[in-house]
Design a protein around this motif. Structure first.
Motif, PDB file in Angstrom:
ATOM      1  N   ASP A 228       0.854  -1.151   0.052  1.00 45.06           N
ATOM      2  CA  ASP A 228      -0.115   0.220   0.161  1.00 45.06           C
ATOM      3  C   ASP A 228       0.915   1.270   0.136  1.00 45.06           C
ATOM      4  O   ASP A 228       1.884   1.156   0.294  1.00 45.06           O
ATOM      5  CB  ASP A 228      -0.970   0.063   1.283  1.00 45.06           C
ATOM      6  CG  ASP A 228      -0.260  -0.126   2.670  1.00 45.06           C
ATOM      7  OD1 ASP A 228       0.147   1.156   3.082  1.00 45.06           O
ATOM      8  OD2 ASP A 228       0.066  -1.017   3.010  1.00 45.06           O
ATOM      9  N   GLU A 229       0.291   2.277  -0.389  1.00 44.47           N
ATOM     10  CA  GLU A 229       1.035   3.671  -0.563  1.00 44.47           C
ATOM     11  C   GLU A 229       1.674   4.183   0.669  1.00 44.47           C
ATOM     12  O   GLU A 229       2.866   4.671   0.824  1.00 44.47           O
ATOM     13  CB  GLU A 229      -0.042   4.618  -1.262  1.00 44.47           C
ATOM     14  CG  GLU A 229      -0.241   4.350  -2.575  1.00 44.47           C
ATOM     15  CD  GLU A 229      -0.835   5.841  -3.135  1.00 44.47           C
ATOM     16  OE1 GLU A 229      -0.850   6.685  -2.579  1.00 44.47           O
ATOM     17  OE2 GLU A 229      -1.356   5.681  -4.399  1.00 44.47           O
ATOM     18  N   SER A 230       0.962   4.080   1.830  1.00 42.86           N
ATOM     19  CA  SER A 230       1.744   4.447   3.239  1.00 42.86           C
ATOM     20  C   SER A 230       3.017   3.750   3.546  1.00 42.86           C
ATOM     21  O   SER A 230       4.012   4.215   3.694  1.00 42.86           O
ATOM     22  CB  SER A 230       0.638   4.439   4.193  1.00 42.86           C
ATOM     23  OG  SER A 230       0.138   3.293   4.294  1.00 42.86           O
ATOM     24  N   THR A 231       2.877   2.469   3.271  1.00 39.72           N
ATOM     25  CA  THR A 231       3.970   1.605   3.646  1.00 39.72           C
ATOM     26  C   THR A 231       5.075   1.798   2.509  1.00 39.72           C
ATOM     27  O   THR A 231       6.146   2.018   2.906  1.00 39.72           O
ATOM     28  CB  THR A 231       3.621   0.153   3.381  1.00 39.72           C
ATOM     29  OG1 THR A 231       2.612  -0.351   4.324  1.00 39.72           O
ATOM     30  CG2 THR A 231       4.972  -0.612   3.629  1.00 39.72           C
ATOM     31  N   THR A 232       4.839   2.098   1.249  1.00 34.00           N
ATOM     32  CA  THR A 232       5.692   2.518   0.178  1.00 34.00           C
ATOM     33  C   THR A 232       6.599   3.780   0.647  1.00 34.00           C
ATOM     34  O   THR A 232       7.617   3.788   0.353  1.00 34.00           O
ATOM     35  CB  THR A 232       4.975   2.558  -1.075  1.00 34.00           C
ATOM     36  OG1 THR A 232       4.165   1.323  -1.583  1.00 34.00           O
ATOM     37  CG2 THR A 232       6.180   2.884  -2.404  1.00 34.00           C
ATOM     38  N   ILE A 233       5.701   4.838   0.662  1.00 31.68           N
ATOM     39  CA  ILE A 233       6.425   6.138   1.308  1.00 31.68           C
ATOM     40  C   ILE A 233       7.031   5.739   2.715  1.00 31.68           C
ATOM     41  O   ILE A 233       8.343   6.467   2.649  1.00 31.68           O
ATOM     42  CB  ILE A 233       5.159   7.143   1.338  1.00 31.68           C
ATOM     43  CG1 ILE A 233       4.632   7.107   0.010  1.00 31.68           C
ATOM     44  CG2 ILE A 233       5.646   8.572   1.828  1.00 31.68           C
ATOM     45  CD1 ILE A 233       3.345   7.903   0.075  1.00 31.68           C
ATOM     46  N   GLY A 234       6.651   4.973   3.506  1.00 25.45           N
ATOM     47  CA  GLY A 234       7.434   4.910   4.717  1.00 25.45           C
ATOM     48  C   GLY A 234       8.797   4.141   4.568  1.00 25.45           C
ATOM     49  O   GLY A 234       9.736   4.377   5.309  1.00 25.45           O
ATOM     50  N   LEU A 235       8.864   3.512   3.394  1.00 21.71           N
ATOM     51  CA  LEU A 235      10.029   2.788   3.064  1.00 21.71           C
ATOM     52  C   LEU A 235      11.204   3.734   2.398  1.00 21.71           C
ATOM     53  O   LEU A 235      12.104   3.077   1.978  1.00 21.71           O
ATOM     54  CB  LEU A 235       9.882   1.550   2.304  1.00 21.71           C
ATOM     55  CG  LEU A 235       9.155   0.439   3.268  1.00 21.71           C
ATOM     56  CD1 LEU A 235       8.838  -0.627   2.172  1.00 21.71           C
ATOM     57  CD2 LEU A 235      10.210  -0.035   4.185  1.00 21.71           C
ATOM     58  N   GLY A 236      10.655   5.003   2.140  1.00 21.98           N
ATOM     59  CA  GLY A 236      11.714   5.734   1.420  1.00 21.98           C
ATOM     60  C   GLY A 236      11.568   5.790   0.041  1.00 21.98           C
ATOM     61  O   GLY A 236      12.525   6.359  -0.598  1.00 21.98           O
TER      62      GLY A 236
END
Length: 336
Positions: A228-236
């Motif tokens: 999901d997008e929030s996880t992707t962004i959280g991984l940098g």
């Protein structure tokens, strides 16, 4: 890290599909109106054929088999990229309108530039890429909501709408064209492989040599984008930039393929699904398998279509649609 057992399984699967490709090519080399017995094929392949046998094999049958193999590979990888970056198992360059965008660009170029098709073979993938990229950009924009962000399911719905609209544009273009050009566009729409010389294989090859390794290099990014997008962004991960570069690669692969094979759909849908079922969702394993599966599926479809109905055969695009359309409906129903 991907387990060693999965790597071993992948190698066995790649070997299996390589053998399927060789077997299908061998069968295709012996089929046709002109006689070329299977017992003579090994000798002809080794350069010991007569003038007629060499012409049939090296000027007619092998180029077509090579073109369908390369185009199927390109479509398989394009579908794998699109499904990974959109998190949508229904994504396919044919279904969501990218192929039709390429087709409209090719049709406009073919109709309004007084050049024979064979003389601009190396320009065709570039023309197709421009049309496909503009279409993909519009689909992406209309699939995005400022409140909920990018919506993968909406992508398919918008893409199907664009595909239908672009089909209408193609019909309008046909109505203004001469008979010869109408025949070309009609065959393109049906997915009839028209680029059957070595020059067409040569025109596609550089795109595959660059973009398939690029897709493999981006395999881990695709794994992350599948979250999901929030996880992707959280991984940098720079979400917008990664999606744009991967979209460019997927569009370029699809455009290179359909510029010489016509409007082939469902290969980009089925190949990644088959690969995913065999080796799992990790793109480092999935993409090589999808490459071979896509190549084999299109080669098989074209071989079947050529000899299914006499004397002119059935376009490969229709054969793939007969298989792929029910599968797409099954996936759509399961997703809903």
């Amino acid at each position: 890290m991907i387990r060693t057992s999965l790597h071993h399984k992948q190698r066995l699967i790649l070997l299996g599909f390589s053998l399927l490709i060789i077997a299908t090519a061998f069968i295709g080399m012996g089929l046709g109106d002109a006689s070329l017995p299977y017992s003579r094929l090994p000798a002809v392949l080794l350069g010991n054929g007569d003038l007629k046998e060499n012409f049939i094999l090296f000027s007619i049958r092998l180029p077509r088999l090579t073109v369908t193999l390369l185009a199927g590979m390109a479509l398989g990888v394009s579908g794998a990229i699109l499904q990974g970056m959109t998190r949508n198992d229904l994504a396919d360059p044919g279904i969501i309108g990218i192929n039709n965008g390429a087709g409209v660009a090719i049709a406009v170029f073919f109709l309004f530039f007084p050049i024979e098709a064979d003389s601009f073979v190396y320009v065709l993938p570039v023309v197709a890429f421009i049309g496909a990229f503009l279409t993909a950009g519009l689909i992406y924009v209309f699939s995005y909501s400022r409140f909920t962000g990018f919506q993968p399911v909406r992508l398919v719905l918008v893409g199907v709408g664009f595909s239908m609209a672009l089909s209408g544009v193609m019909i309008v273009l046909i109505s203004t064209a001469s008979r010869e050009k109408v025949d070309f566009i009609s065959n393109w729409l049906a997915g009839s492989v028209w680029g059957t010389d070595w020059v067409f294989a040569g025109a596609m090859l550089p795109w595959l040599i660059i973009l398939i390794p690029y897709a493999l290099w981006k395999a881990r990014r695709l794994d992350i984008l599948s979250l999901d997008e929030s996880t992707t962004i959280g991984l940098g991960v720079a979400l917008g930039r990664e999606r744009l570069t991967l979209l460019l690669a997927a569009v370029a692969l699809a455009a290179a393929a359909v510029s010489v094979t016509g409007g082939i759909a469902f290969i980009g849908l089925m190949a990644p699904h088959i690969a995913r079922a065999l080796v799992g969702p990790r793109h480092g394993l999935l993409i090589p398998v999808a490459t071979l599966v896509g190549g084999w599926l299109l080669m098989l479809a074209d071989t079947i279509g050529l000899h299914l109905i006499e004397p002119n055969g059935m376009p490969a695009g229709i054969v793939t649609a007969l298989i792929g359309a029910p599968y797409f409906l099954y996936l759509l129903i399961r997703k809903i």
